[in-house]
Design an enzyme around this catalytic site. Sequence first.
Site, short mmCIF file in Angstrom:
data_model
loop_
_atom_site.label_atom_id
_atom_site.label_comp_id
_atom_site.label_asym_id
_atom_site.label_seq_id
_atom_site.Cartn_x
_atom_site.Cartn_y
_atom_site.Cartn_z
N ASP A 11 0.62 -1.48 -0.16
CA ASP A 11 -0.16 -0.07 -0.21
C ASP A 11 1.69 0.97 0.40
O ASP A 11 2.02 1.62 0.70
CB ASP A 11 -0.96 0.53 1.44
CG ASP A 11 -1.69 1.43 0.85
OD1 ASP A 11 -2.87 1.26 -0.14
OD2 ASP A 11 -1.99 1.52 2.03
N SER A 12 0.16 2.42 -0.55
CA SER A 12 1.41 4.00 -0.46
C SER A 12 1.25 4.12 0.89
O SER A 12 2.42 4.80 1.09
CB SER A 12 0.59 4.46 -1.38
OG SER A 12 -0.87 4.65 -0.81
N CYS A 74 -3.92 -1.41 -2.33
CA CYS A 74 -3.90 0.90 -2.52
C CYS A 74 -5.40 0.75 -3.93
O CYS A 74 -4.96 -0.56 -5.27
CB CYS A 74 -2.77 1.08 -2.02
SG CYS A 74 -2.52 2.73 -3.10
N ASN A 75 -5.79 1.03 -3.66
CA ASN A 75 -6.77 0.99 -4.64
C ASN A 75 -6.05 2.24 -5.73
O ASN A 75 -6.29 2.24 -6.90
CB ASN A 75 -8.43 1.99 -4.42
CG ASN A 75 -9.58 0.86 -3.88
OD1 ASN A 75 -9.50 0.62 -4.25
ND2 ASN A 75 -9.18 0.88 -2.46
N THR A 76 -5.53 3.40 -5.45
CA THR A 76 -5.11 4.43 -6.00
C THR A 76 -4.21 3.70 -7.49
O THR A 76 -4.00 4.31 -8.51
CB THR A 76 -4.41 5.04 -5.48
OG1 THR A 76 -5.23 6.31 -4.68
CG2 THR A 76 -3.16 6.47 -6.60
N GLU A 159 -3.40 9.58 8.11
CA GLU A 159 -2.30 8.75 7.84
C GLU A 159 -0.71 9.71 9.05
O GLU A 159 -0.68 9.73 10.52
CB GLU A 159 -1.41 8.93 6.51
CG GLU A 159 -1.96 8.28 5.85
CD GLU A 159 -0.66 7.52 5.66
OE1 GLU A 159 0.13 7.21 6.27
OE2 GLU A 159 -0.25 6.07 5.00
N CYS A 193 -10.74 3.75 -1.22
CA CYS A 193 -9.90 3.57 0.05
C CYS A 193 -9.32 2.16 0.77
O CYS A 193 -10.01 2.59 2.15
CB CYS A 193 -9.76 5.02 0.15
SG CYS A 193 -8.08 5.48 0.64
N HIS A 195 -7.10 2.54 3.24
CA HIS A 195 -7.63 4.03 4.97
C HIS A 195 -8.96 3.97 4.91
O HIS A 195 -9.10 3.78 7.09
CB HIS A 195 -6.79 5.21 3.92
CG HIS A 195 -5.40 5.16 4.10
ND1 HIS A 195 -4.84 4.26 2.92
CD2 HIS A 195 -4.80 5.49 4.58
CE1 HIS A 195 -3.53 4.30 2.58
NE2 HIS A 195 -3.34 5.33 3.59
#
Length: 278
Positions: A11-12, A74-76, A159, A193, A195
């Site tokens: 993930d980012s 990570c969706n992005t 974050e 997402c 998150h």
Amino acid sequence: MKQKGPIGVFDSGIGGLTVLRSIVEQLPQYDYLYLGDNGRAPYGNRSFNTIHQYTWECVQWMFAQGCPLVILACNTASAKALRTIQQQDMPGRHPDERVLGVIRPTAEVIGNYTKTNHIGVLGTTGTVQSGSYLLEIEHFFPELKVYQQACPLWVPIIESGEYLKPGADYYVKQYLDELLKQSADIDTILLACTHYPLLLQKIKQHLPEDIKVVGQGDIVAHSLKDYLSRHPEMEQRLAKAGSRQFFTTMDDTPEFDKHASAFFGTSIQSVYTDVRKC
């Protein structure tokens, strides 16, 4: 026979730990290696080329650690990098490895949650602008009406650890109101997402009780379980000692560990790594 290795989960930042948590609950026997690119997060507002570059660097690093299978939790990254990695980057360099995303497994089942056939999708700017969910859901459920809303401030709030504080409510309500203005018939909202489950309590507080909120963790875990049952050649390459390793590109690992534990559900101890040296 190649040496067996862990399942890589990328993930980012730390959001992918919500997916890893669900995967471990359903498939506890496997070894897992998690990598969060926190040093360069968030990805949501970055360009297609930058997201592809960062994601591909991280995927190659995970391959170098012995992961035969990597999940882009990570969706992005799934929206903006997965296809290029699968079709252009891997065939000549890593033909025996596999990289999977989170968008298609979610699109395959999201239509089962709605009665009105009106679905809202909450995601990063990058995920929304890519149109990936519109295309994938159209493929599996052409009858659905899908409404998207970008939530660019949610990932930074999460974050930074501010997601439980009262100040986060303003931005949660703002984006939900903008989504619901698009259709009064929305009865299902997808958190697109990884998150966003950390905001679930606040999200539900600002929604009518009859609207379902769907996260991706259990969906992706179930899809992975199905994938491994259909691909025994990959399943046999996975180590099964039940180990968990955590890596981050942020040099302040204690700070990462503090926030990551809330996502994963138990305390963790991470190791710093520089994926650019791979």
